[in-house]
Design a protein around this motif. Sequence first.
Motif, PDB file in Angstrom:
ATOM      1  N   ARG A  63       0.817  -1.203   0.000  1.00  0.00           N
ATOM      2  CA  ARG A  63       0.000   0.000   0.000  1.00  0.00           C
ATOM      3  C   ARG A  63       0.859   1.265   0.000  1.00  0.00           C
ATOM      4  NH1 ARG A  63      -4.013  -3.207   0.620  1.00  0.00           N
ATOM      5  NH2 ARG A  63      -6.117  -2.546   1.114  1.00  0.00           N
ATOM      6  N   LEU A  64       2.168   1.108  -0.054  1.00  0.00           N
ATOM      7  CA  LEU A  64       3.065   2.246   0.064  1.00  0.00           C
ATOM      8  C   LEU A  64       3.075   3.110  -1.194  1.00  0.00           C
ATOM      9  CD1 LEU A  64       6.116   0.544   1.810  1.00  0.00           C
ATOM     10  CD2 LEU A  64       4.337   1.961   2.854  1.00  0.00           C
ATOM     11  N   PRO A  65       3.220   4.439  -1.047  1.00  0.00           N
ATOM     12  CA  PRO A  65       3.380   5.312  -2.205  1.00  0.00           C
ATOM     13  C   PRO A  65       4.775   5.133  -2.806  1.00  0.00           C
ATOM     14  CG  PRO A  65       3.641   6.575  -0.182  1.00  0.00           C
ATOM     15  CD  PRO A  65       3.254   5.174   0.223  1.00  0.00           C
ATOM     16  N   PRO A  66       5.003   5.711  -4.006  1.00  0.00           N
ATOM     17  CA  PRO A  66       4.104   6.613  -4.744  1.00  0.00           C
ATOM     18  C   PRO A  66       2.973   5.869  -5.442  1.00  0.00           C
ATOM     19  CG  PRO A  66       6.125   6.272  -5.993  1.00  0.00           C
ATOM     20  CD  PRO A  66       6.326   5.586  -4.676  1.00  0.00           C
ATOM     21  N   TRP A  67       1.909   6.625  -5.745  1.00  0.00           N
ATOM     22  CA  TRP A  67       0.726   6.060  -6.391  1.00  0.00           C
ATOM     23  C   TRP A  67       0.501   6.678  -7.762  1.00  0.00           C
ATOM     24  CZ3 TRP A  67      -0.624   7.932  -1.135  1.00  0.00           C
ATOM     25  CH2 TRP A  67      -0.460   6.940  -0.175  1.00  0.00           C
ATOM     26  N   THR A  68       1.560   7.040  -8.449  1.00  0.00           N
ATOM     27  CA  THR A  68       1.452   7.603  -9.790  1.00  0.00           C
ATOM     28  C   THR A  68       1.236   6.497 -10.815  1.00  0.00           C
ATOM     29  OG1 THR A  68       3.829   7.432 -10.147  1.00  0.00           O
ATOM     30  CG2 THR A  68       3.007   9.496  -9.178  1.00  0.00           C
ATOM     31  N   LEU A  69       0.729   6.879 -11.976  1.00  0.00           N
ATOM     32  CA  LEU A  69       0.589   5.898 -13.054  1.00  0.00           C
ATOM     33  C   LEU A  69       1.949   5.349 -13.472  1.00  0.00           C
ATOM     34  CD1 LEU A  69      -2.262   7.542 -15.135  1.00  0.00           C
ATOM     35  CD2 LEU A  69      -2.293   5.214 -14.203  1.00  0.00           C
ATOM     36  N   GLU A  70       2.978   6.179 -13.411  1.00  0.00           N
ATOM     37  CA  GLU A  70       4.326   5.689 -13.747  1.00  0.00           C
ATOM     38  C   GLU A  70       4.753   4.581 -12.789  1.00  0.00           C
ATOM     39  OE1 GLU A  70       3.965   9.671 -15.643  1.00  0.00           O
ATOM     40  OE2 GLU A  70       3.475   8.881 -13.640  1.00  0.00           O
ATOM     41  N   GLN A  71       4.437   4.733 -11.489  1.00  0.00           N
ATOM     42  CA  GLN A  71       4.814   3.699 -10.529  1.00  0.00           C
ATOM     43  C   GLN A  71       3.991   2.434 -10.723  1.00  0.00           C
ATOM     44  OE1 GLN A  71       7.403   3.697  -8.080  1.00  0.00           O
ATOM     45  NE2 GLN A  71       6.830   1.545  -8.393  1.00  0.00           N
ATOM     46  N   HIS A  72       2.688   2.596 -10.963  1.00  0.00           N
ATOM     47  CA  HIS A  72       1.861   1.412 -11.236  1.00  0.00           C
ATOM     48  C   HIS A  72       2.402   0.665 -12.461  1.00  0.00           C
ATOM     49  CE1 HIS A  72      -1.306   1.983  -8.260  1.00  0.00           C
ATOM     50  NE2 HIS A  72      -1.435   3.251  -8.611  1.00  0.00           N
ATOM     51  N   ALA A  73       2.781   1.416 -13.498  1.00  0.00           N
ATOM     52  CA  ALA A  73       3.324   0.783 -14.707  1.00  0.00           C
ATOM     53  C   ALA A  73       4.651   0.096 -14.414  1.00  0.00           C
ATOM     54  CB  ALA A  73       3.487   1.818 -15.814  1.00  0.00           C
ATOM     55  N   ALA A  74       5.505   0.752 -13.630  1.00  0.00           N
ATOM     56  CA  ALA A  74       6.786   0.143 -13.273  1.00  0.00           C
ATOM     57  C   ALA A  74       6.580  -1.137 -12.476  1.00  0.00           C
ATOM     58  CB  ALA A  74       7.635   1.137 -12.482  1.00  0.00           C
ATOM     59  N   ASP A  75       5.559  -1.156 -11.602  1.00  0.00           N
ATOM     60  CA  ASP A  75       5.243  -2.379 -10.856  1.00  0.00           C
ATOM     61  C   ASP A  75       4.907  -3.526 -11.806  1.00  0.00           C
ATOM     62  OD1 ASP A  75       5.548  -1.027  -8.433  1.00  0.00           O
ATOM     63  OD2 ASP A  75       3.394  -0.709  -8.155  1.00  0.00           O
ATOM     64  N   VAL A 106       2.220   1.331 -19.368  1.00  0.00           N
ATOM     65  CA  VAL A 106       3.159   0.224 -19.545  1.00  0.00           C
ATOM     66  C   VAL A 106       3.647   0.165 -20.986  1.00  0.00           C
ATOM     67  CG1 VAL A 106       3.459  -2.279 -19.475  1.00  0.00           C
ATOM     68  CG2 VAL A 106       2.173  -1.134 -17.656  1.00  0.00           C
ATOM     69  N   THR A 107       2.729   0.322 -21.943  1.00  0.00           N
ATOM     70  CA  THR A 107       3.139   0.242 -23.349  1.00  0.00           C
ATOM     71  C   THR A 107       4.047   1.399 -23.738  1.00  0.00           C
ATOM     72  OG1 THR A 107       1.198   1.464 -24.187  1.00  0.00           O
ATOM     73  CG2 THR A 107       0.995  -0.928 -23.983  1.00  0.00           C
ATOM     74  N   ALA A 108       3.872   2.552 -23.082  1.00  0.00           N
ATOM     75  CA  ALA A 108       4.762   3.686 -23.357  1.00  0.00           C
ATOM     76  C   ALA A 108       6.116   3.490 -22.687  1.00  0.00           C
ATOM     77  CB  ALA A 108       4.110   4.982 -22.867  1.00  0.00           C
TER      78      ALA A 108
END
Length: 253
Positions: free
Chosen positions: A54-66, A94-96
Amino acid sequence: MTLHVHEFGPADGRPVVFLHGLSGHGGRWRRFAEQLPGFRVVAPDLRGHGDSTRLPPWTLEQHAADVVDLLDALELDRVPLVGHSFGGATAMHVTAMAPERISRLALLDPSTGLSPVTCEEVALEELEPETWPDLDAARATFADVWRPEAVEVEVPANFVQQPDGQWRRRYSTVMAVAAWSEMARRPVLPPPGMRTLLLPATKADFVSPELVAALRDRLGDDLTVHEVDSGHALYLMLPVEVGALVREFLCEA
């Protein structure tokens, strides 16, 4: 791994990664995976959801990196990616970020480029998330719009009881507030040449004509658009119909 992962279908099947929407969890794809015989469905809980961190960051870039880190951990080299709602926005990132890792992209009523005014309103509502007095009340709420089998997967897996005895969905409130900010951002489009299926839900207002036009301009003949007569949770409301569209897309040459 940072993300908790659900897997459905044969272990030696063709792998495909599915990303759920905001407030959801990877287990939501359990019944839908039955529409994809022969596929190994890999469905993580996104950051801030289910059993993932549940830890941040919660950016779309971080979600994609996950998601890219997940592909590395599972040794998945180049796979199809399917995303619903916020998961669709994540899939586009993710595709970007790593286009060489994704063979094709399916977007199920993706939520990106939304009205900032609307996103602020919903983010404020997230400060006091919806609760239910008991699980039967929760089942009744979702039974109004979802297929019964989807409700029976959702309620046991995605509800937690609070100290006051009320029940709520098992996701991070602060992550959800950040997610609505992320969905107000300008869409990050997949790269040219990325074979893409877009399934807008006609009874929702997440996919704007501007997003469709931008995707057509970027992808040309590599984009297929098929409107679905459904509300936003289209794969839970019409699993057979949506499953047939996704299966055809994943199996095409």
